[in-house]
Design a protein around this motif. Structure first.
Motif, PDB file in Angstrom:
ATOM      1  N   ASP A  33       0.820  -1.209   0.000  1.00 49.65           N
ATOM      2  CA  ASP A  33       0.000   0.000   0.000  1.00 49.65           C
ATOM      3  C   ASP A  33       0.855   1.260   0.000  1.00 49.65           C
ATOM      4  OD1 ASP A  33      -2.302  -1.488   0.002  1.00 49.65           O
ATOM      5  OD2 ASP A  33      -2.596  -1.393   2.175  1.00 49.65           O
ATOM      6  N   ASP A  50       3.653   1.648  -1.771  1.00 46.32           N
ATOM      7  CA  ASP A  50       4.432   1.792  -3.009  1.00 46.32           C
ATOM      8  C   ASP A  50       4.270   3.193  -3.585  1.00 46.32           C
ATOM      9  OD1 ASP A  50       5.331  -0.778  -2.789  1.00 46.32           O
ATOM     10  OD2 ASP A  50       3.978  -1.623  -4.304  1.00 46.32           O
ATOM     11  N   LEU A  51       3.052   3.692  -3.579  1.00 48.95           N
ATOM     12  CA  LEU A  51       2.806   5.032  -4.106  1.00 48.95           C
ATOM     13  C   LEU A  51       3.519   6.085  -3.271  1.00 48.95           C
ATOM     14  CD1 LEU A  51       1.350   6.988  -6.033  1.00 48.95           C
ATOM     15  CD2 LEU A  51      -0.609   6.946  -4.474  1.00 48.95           C
ATOM     16  N   ASP A  57      -2.118   4.901 -11.460  1.00 45.51           N
ATOM     17  CA  ASP A  57      -2.067   4.405 -10.086  1.00 45.51           C
ATOM     18  C   ASP A  57      -3.178   4.976  -9.214  1.00 45.51           C
ATOM     19  OD1 ASP A  57       0.082   2.805 -10.521  1.00 45.51           O
ATOM     20  OD2 ASP A  57       1.580   4.238  -9.812  1.00 45.51           O
ATOM     21  N   GLN A  88      -5.891   3.671  -8.043  1.00 47.88           N
ATOM     22  CA  GLN A  88      -6.292   2.780  -6.958  1.00 47.88           C
ATOM     23  C   GLN A  88      -5.278   2.799  -5.821  1.00 47.88           C
ATOM     24  OE1 GLN A  88      -9.184   1.162  -6.574  1.00 47.88           O
ATOM     25  NE2 GLN A  88      -8.448   0.522  -4.554  1.00 47.88           N
ATOM     26  N   LYS A  89      -3.997   2.984  -6.176  1.00 46.16           N
ATOM     27  CA  LYS A  89      -2.976   3.027  -5.127  1.00 46.16           C
ATOM     28  C   LYS A  89      -3.159   4.231  -4.219  1.00 46.16           C
ATOM     29  CE  LYS A  89       0.682   0.358  -7.390  1.00 46.16           C
ATOM     30  NZ  LYS A  89       2.107   0.335  -7.803  1.00 46.16           N
ATOM     31  N   ASN A 142      -5.745   3.189  -1.770  1.00 46.54           N
ATOM     32  CA  ASN A 142      -5.217   2.241  -0.791  1.00 46.54           C
ATOM     33  C   ASN A 142      -4.368   2.936   0.270  1.00 46.54           C
ATOM     34  OD1 ASN A 142      -6.415   0.216  -2.303  1.00 46.54           O
ATOM     35  ND2 ASN A 142      -4.527  -0.348  -3.373  1.00 46.54           N
TER      36      ASN A 142
END
Length: 546
Positions: free
Chosen positions: A149, A151-152, A172, A174-175, A178
């Motif tokens: 979660d 990563d972004l 990204d 959705q990231k 999250n």
């Protein structure tokens, strides 16, 4: 020196000439304003006034809302009637991928009159003189290290251009969602550290609109709520049976509750930082923490704290005389429009939900719109064919009316949008003109001939007047209890609504199949009759949190 007669005459003539020229100037000067080039003078003055004056045409002013808003927008003193927010702090949450799309409009409108506020994100940023704090700056590295979660969060710091460019390239979106859930509890901790001691803390998203005059009036006068008590107010939602305040609608926490949560339970944030990997939503985790450590549950303040916006609010019963405190899903243009509405509305009183309809939505209502979804879904009528039933969305199947309860119009409503439109019409009762025609018909058919003077007298007798009043009262009650205001038809599914909404456009279908089109319509007669039957809101219908 002796002046010759000729010189003397010359001076006299010169004086007369000067006087004559002055007279001619005085006579012709007013006519210059009527010269053929007057349009140029007016154009110049309008342009110079536009750049030199804060008064403009009110772009919201249109046919249908003339009684609601001023024709001109004077932006010289936007904070003149703004309430005192002493003891109240706004905390706005955003994300690095959206901050520059959403926050600037707030800074020009809803935040422009606030003496203090905080903005948190998932990255430290700067917009002009306004600082955005990283809510995750103190998040434990061990909790982030092996959590996808984040990563972004890591990618954002490495992005060499704008965050939006990097996110769009990687898709990204959705990231960002999250990552968002991890901000809630750390944001509580940082807010208390940076701005302790406030009576009330209002938490909102970057797409939330706050009606400050209503909020402050409610908190400080109308609600009789005590900020020294542990209070958690919002629009109640449920996940897995757990009630929580919906974050997008905005929620309010008393200073006492925030102090207890952060100062008396120092491990709560760290605990929920780890727990976040197994939970869906940050607003849910906040409710869980408040319940676990403070035994405090949300107190319902809906529909005043609301998750809709002007074009999706379900106007009608339960959404009319109620004051509005917040709205959600507002884009930059919508935020600016509602701010402009607040600035230019004529009424100097509590803003109710009905005012949003009268000022912003009513002028846009029409009989029907093609390629449009007005969000009708309370009662649905589907093609009874098994294949059509299977093809339809389960949400619509579950809201079907039983065949034995349908009238003739409802039984064929699914066949076309024209049939669908007749469902609401079938609820109409007779109006007063029909009453008069029926009375004449009854007299003519009950008597041996034309109505006599005696019969006319009887028509105006006290008993007849009482019957008429009783009939009017009955019809008025029926209008107030109307349960069908609009419809939507698509793919042999007709749905109606117990409220009226504007909705949003739908993409025009690529094929020519008539079933693929989206058609929405409004029973304007029924809507206007309901509004008339409701009458004026004598007092705002404030909600007592429960």
């Amino acid at each position: 020196m002796i002046v010759s007669p000729s010189s003397r005459r010359l001076k006299i003539f010169g004086g007369i000439a000067i006087v004559g020229l002055v007279a001619i100037y005085a006579h012709t000067r007013p006519q210059w304003n009527q010269a053929p080039f007057e349009y140029a003078r007016g154009y110049y003055q309008s342009v110079s006034n536009y750049f030199g004056s804060p008064v403009y045409n009110n772009t919201l002013y249109t046919e249908g809302n003339e009684e609601m808003v001023d024709r001109y927008y004077n932006s010289s003193s936007p904070c003149a009637s703004f309430p005192s927010t002493d003891g109240v702090l706004l905390v706005m949450k955003t994300g690095a991928t959206e901050a520059f799309d959403r926050i600037p409009t707030h800074l020009l409108t809803t935040l422009s009159c606030l003496p203090d506020f905080l903005i948190f994100s998932d990255m430290e940023q700067q917009i002009g003189p306004y600082h955005i704090y990283d809510a995750l700056a103190e998040f434990e590295e061990s909790a982030k290290a092996h959590n996808a979660d984040f990563d972004l969060y890591r990618d954002q710091k490495e992005c060499p251009v704008s965050q939006k460019s990097c996110v769009d390239a990687k898709r990204d979106g959705q990231k960002a969602w999250n990552l968002d859930k991890y901000k809630f509890l750390p944001m509580m901790e940082q807010t208390w550290k940076m701005r302790p001691g406030r009576d009330w803390y209002i938490f909102a998203e970057a797409d939330t609109y706050v009606f400050w005059a209503n909020v402050i009036h409610w908190l400080k006068k109308e609600s009789r709520l005590n900020p020294r008590e542990k209070l958690y107010l919002g629009s109640r939602s449920f996940i897995g049976g757990t009630p929580f305040a919906h974050g997008g609608s905005g929620y309010i926490i008393s200073g006492t509750l925030l102090k207890h949560l952060i100062e008396y339970h120092p491990g709560v944030v760290k605990q929920y930082n780890v727990k976040g990997a197994n939970e869906c939503c940050g607003d849910l985790m906040l409710a869980q923490a408040l319940d676990e450590y403070e035994s405090v549950k949300i107190r319902q303040a809906w529909p005043m704290i609301n998750g809709e916006k002007p074009s999706t609010l379900p106007y009608g019963p339960g959404h009319w005389c109620e004051p509005i405190l917040t709205m959600h899903h507002m884009n930059a243009e919508e935020i600016s429009s509602v701010w402009q509405f607040e600035q230019t509305r004529k009424a100097d009183r509590i803003l109710m939900i009905k005012d949003l309809y009268e000022g912003l939505i009513r002028p846009k209502m029409q009989v029907s719109r093609q390629n449009w979804d007005n969000l009708s879904d309370d009662v649905c009528y589907l093609n009874p064919d098994p294949q059509a039933q299977q093809r339809a969305d389960s949400h619509f199947r579950d809201r079907q009316k039983k065949e034995g309860e349908m009238n003739e119009a409802e039984k064929v409503a699914w066949k076309s949008w024209e049939n669908c439109a007749k469902v609401c019409e079938s609820q109409d009762g007779p109006d007063e003109e029909e009453w008069n025609m029926q009375a004449i018909f009854n007299r003519e058919n009950n008597g041996p001939g034309a109505a006599s003077n005696t019969e006319i007298a009887e028509d105006t007798s006290p008993s007849d007047a009482a019957a008429r009043e009783a009939w009017k009262k009955s019809m008025n009650e029926k209008k107030r209890n109307r349960s069908c205001f609009q419809y939507r038809w698509h793919d042999e599914v007709c749905c109606t609504a117990k409220s009226f909404k504007l909705g949003a456009p739908k993409t025009e279908p690529d094929n020519s199949d008539p079933k693929a089109k989206w058609v929405s319509g409004w029973h304007l007669k029924g809507i206007n009759e309901w509004i008339d039957a409701m009458g004026e809101c004598k007092n705002p219908a404030w909600k007592t949190p429960d």
